[in-house]
Motif scaffolding. Structure first.
Motif, PDB file in Angstrom:
ATOM      1  N   ASP A 123       0.794  -1.228   0.000  1.00 29.12           N
ATOM      2  CA  ASP A 123       0.000   0.000   0.000  1.00 29.12           C
ATOM      3  C   ASP A 123       0.825   1.277   0.000  1.00 29.12           C
ATOM      4  O   ASP A 123       0.413   2.280  -0.570  1.00 29.12           O
ATOM      5  CB  ASP A 123      -0.920   0.034   1.232  1.00 29.12           C
ATOM      6  N   ASP A 124       1.957   1.258   0.652  1.00 31.94           N
ATOM      7  CA  ASP A 124       2.697   2.487   0.903  1.00 31.94           C
ATOM      8  C   ASP A 124       4.077   2.514   0.249  1.00 31.94           C
ATOM      9  O   ASP A 124       4.994   3.105   0.776  1.00 31.94           O
ATOM     10  CB  ASP A 124       2.859   2.688   2.410  1.00 31.94           C
ATOM     11  N   SER A 125       4.210   1.851  -0.890  1.00 27.80           N
ATOM     12  CA  SER A 125       5.518   1.834  -1.527  1.00 27.80           C
ATOM     13  C   SER A 125       5.414   2.114  -3.021  1.00 27.80           C
ATOM     14  O   SER A 125       4.347   1.984  -3.625  1.00 27.80           O
ATOM     15  CB  SER A 125       6.199   0.480  -1.308  1.00 27.80           C
ATOM     16  N   THR A 126       6.545   2.512  -3.564  1.00 25.85           N
ATOM     17  CA  THR A 126       6.657   2.744  -4.996  1.00 25.85           C
ATOM     18  C   THR A 126       8.092   2.425  -5.407  1.00 25.85           C
ATOM     19  O   THR A 126       9.007   2.504  -4.590  1.00 25.85           O
ATOM     20  CB  THR A 126       6.289   4.203  -5.351  1.00 25.85           C
ATOM     21  N   THR A 127       8.278   2.034  -6.652  1.00 25.82           N
ATOM     22  CA  THR A 127       9.608   1.756  -7.172  1.00 25.82           C
ATOM     23  C   THR A 127       9.827   2.586  -8.432  1.00 25.82           C
ATOM     24  O   THR A 127       8.962   2.633  -9.305  1.00 25.82           O
ATOM     25  CB  THR A 127       9.785   0.259  -7.492  1.00 25.82           C
ATOM     26  N   VAL A 128      10.962   3.251  -8.495  1.00 20.65           N
ATOM     27  CA  VAL A 128      11.349   4.025  -9.671  1.00 20.65           C
ATOM     28  C   VAL A 128      12.708   3.515 -10.144  1.00 20.65           C
ATOM     29  O   VAL A 128      13.476   2.955  -9.357  1.00 20.65           O
ATOM     30  CB  VAL A 128      11.398   5.540  -9.382  1.00 20.65           C
ATOM     31  N   SER A 129      12.996   3.706 -11.421  1.00 17.27           N
ATOM     32  CA  SER A 129      14.259   3.238 -11.996  1.00 17.27           C
ATOM     33  C   SER A 129      14.948   4.372 -12.743  1.00 17.27           C
ATOM     34  O   SER A 129      14.290   5.236 -13.309  1.00 17.27           O
ATOM     35  CB  SER A 129      14.002   2.078 -12.965  1.00 17.27           C
ATOM     36  N   TYR A 130      16.276   4.319 -12.749  1.00 20.05           N
ATOM     37  CA  TYR A 130      17.089   5.278 -13.494  1.00 20.05           C
ATOM     38  C   TYR A 130      17.989   4.512 -14.460  1.00 20.05           C
ATOM     39  O   TYR A 130      18.670   3.569 -14.065  1.00 20.05           O
ATOM     40  CB  TYR A 130      17.947   6.122 -12.547  1.00 20.05           C
ATOM     41  N   SER A 131      18.009   4.929 -15.710  1.00 19.98           N
ATOM     42  CA  SER A 131      18.824   4.285 -16.729  1.00 19.98           C
ATOM     43  C   SER A 131      19.974   5.208 -17.128  1.00 19.98           C
ATOM     44  O   SER A 131      19.740   6.366 -17.479  1.00 19.98           O
ATOM     45  CB  SER A 131      17.971   3.960 -17.953  1.00 19.98           C
ATOM     46  N   GLU A 132      21.183   4.685 -17.109  1.00 16.29           N
ATOM     47  CA  GLU A 132      22.342   5.454 -17.570  1.00 16.29           C
ATOM     48  C   GLU A 132      22.260   5.706 -19.072  1.00 16.29           C
ATOM     49  O   GLU A 132      22.708   6.727 -19.564  1.00 16.29           O
ATOM     50  CB  GLU A 132      23.644   4.709 -17.266  1.00 16.29           C
ATOM     51  N   TYR A 133      21.674   4.763 -19.816  1.00 10.40           N
ATOM     52  CA  TYR A 133      21.583   4.925 -21.272  1.00 10.40           C
ATOM     53  C   TYR A 133      20.693   6.099 -21.668  1.00 10.40           C
ATOM     54  O   TYR A 133      21.056   6.895 -22.513  1.00 10.40           O
ATOM     55  CB  TYR A 133      21.064   3.639 -21.937  1.00 10.40           C
ATOM     56  N   SER A 134      19.520   6.191 -21.049  1.00  7.18           N
ATOM     57  CA  SER A 134      18.600   7.272 -21.423  1.00  7.18           C
ATOM     58  C   SER A 134      18.778   8.518 -20.563  1.00  7.18           C
ATOM     59  O   SER A 134      18.152   9.539 -20.801  1.00  7.18           O
ATOM     60  CB  SER A 134      17.142   6.791 -21.317  1.00  7.18           C
ATOM     61  N   LYS A 135      19.630   8.409 -19.529  1.00 13.15           N
ATOM     62  CA  LYS A 135      19.889   9.521 -18.599  1.00 13.15           C
ATOM     63  C   LYS A 135      18.602  10.010 -17.939  1.00 13.15           C
ATOM     64  O   LYS A 135      18.381  11.192 -17.751  1.00 13.15           O
ATOM     65  CB  LYS A 135      20.596  10.698 -19.293  1.00 13.15           C
ATOM     66  N   GLY A 136      17.747   9.071 -17.625  1.00 11.52           N
ATOM     67  CA  GLY A 136      16.502   9.433 -16.957  1.00 11.52           C
ATOM     68  C   GLY A 136      15.767   8.227 -16.439  1.00 11.52           C
ATOM     69  O   GLY A 136      16.179   7.110 -16.628  1.00 11.52           O
TER      70      GLY A 136
END
Length: 181
Positions: free
Chosen positions: A168-181
């Motif tokens: 309920d209280d979590s989220t996951t985000v990712s960062y890619s070095e290839y796309s720089k975002g």
């Protein structure tokens, strides 16, 4: 053994200081990481590095020379910028070329390389991380997907009114070095 304590090939003499003092204004050390001949110290409010098994002698112009030393940890030098790892050492992930971590106090997701520390949250998600860190964070768990070459950050938010739940209280985000975002 007398005044000496021997452990295998290591020798510690009780009269010699074997600890390293770090400026307390940086907060407590949350994470230690050894990279080659350097020890990286991730404090709450600063990231420091020190050479191991050698020390530096500084010249009047500010340049340094390596000198032989009995010090296990040499002079501690701070990375540029006002970043630390807050109290989230679980956000730290190292790859062969960079280290990722968060500074929840400042609402930043960061990358450390040999050139220094750069905010990757400033690449389109500055307000998002500032907002999410201001509501309260329980944990920020970092992982690295080697196949996709992505830093994944799972954020567990704090909710004082009930038991927190990853669903309920979590989220996951990712960062890619290839796309720089």
């Amino acid at each position: 053994v007398g005044s000496e304590m021997c452990i295998r090939d290591s020798q510690f003499i009780a009269a010699e200081k074997i600890t390293k003092d770090i400026n307390p204004i940086y907060g407590s050390i949350q994470k230690l990481y050894n990279r080659g001949t350097q020890l990286l110290m991730f404090c709450e409010d600063k990231v420091l590095r020190a050479d191991t098994n050698r020390d530096l002698l500084f010249n009047a112009d500010g340049s340094s020379q390596v000198i032989s030393s009995t010090a296990v940890i040499g002079s501690a030098l701070a990375y540029q910028g006002d970043y630390g790892i807050s109290t989230n050492p679980e956000s730290f992930v190292a790859t062969p070329y960079q280290m990722y971590f968060t500074d929840a106090t400042r609402g930043q997701v960061l990358i450390a390389t040999t050139e220094g520390i750069v905010s990757i949250s400033d690449k389109g998600m500055k307000d998002y991380f500032a907002d999410i860190c201001s509501i309260g964070i329980n944990q920020m768990v970092g992982t690295h997907d080697e196949r996709k070459k992505e830093y994944n950050l799972s954020i567990l938010k704090t909710n004082d009114t009930r038991q927190v739940d990853w669903n309920d209280d979590s989220t996951t985000v990712s960062y890619s070095e290839y796309s720089k975002g």
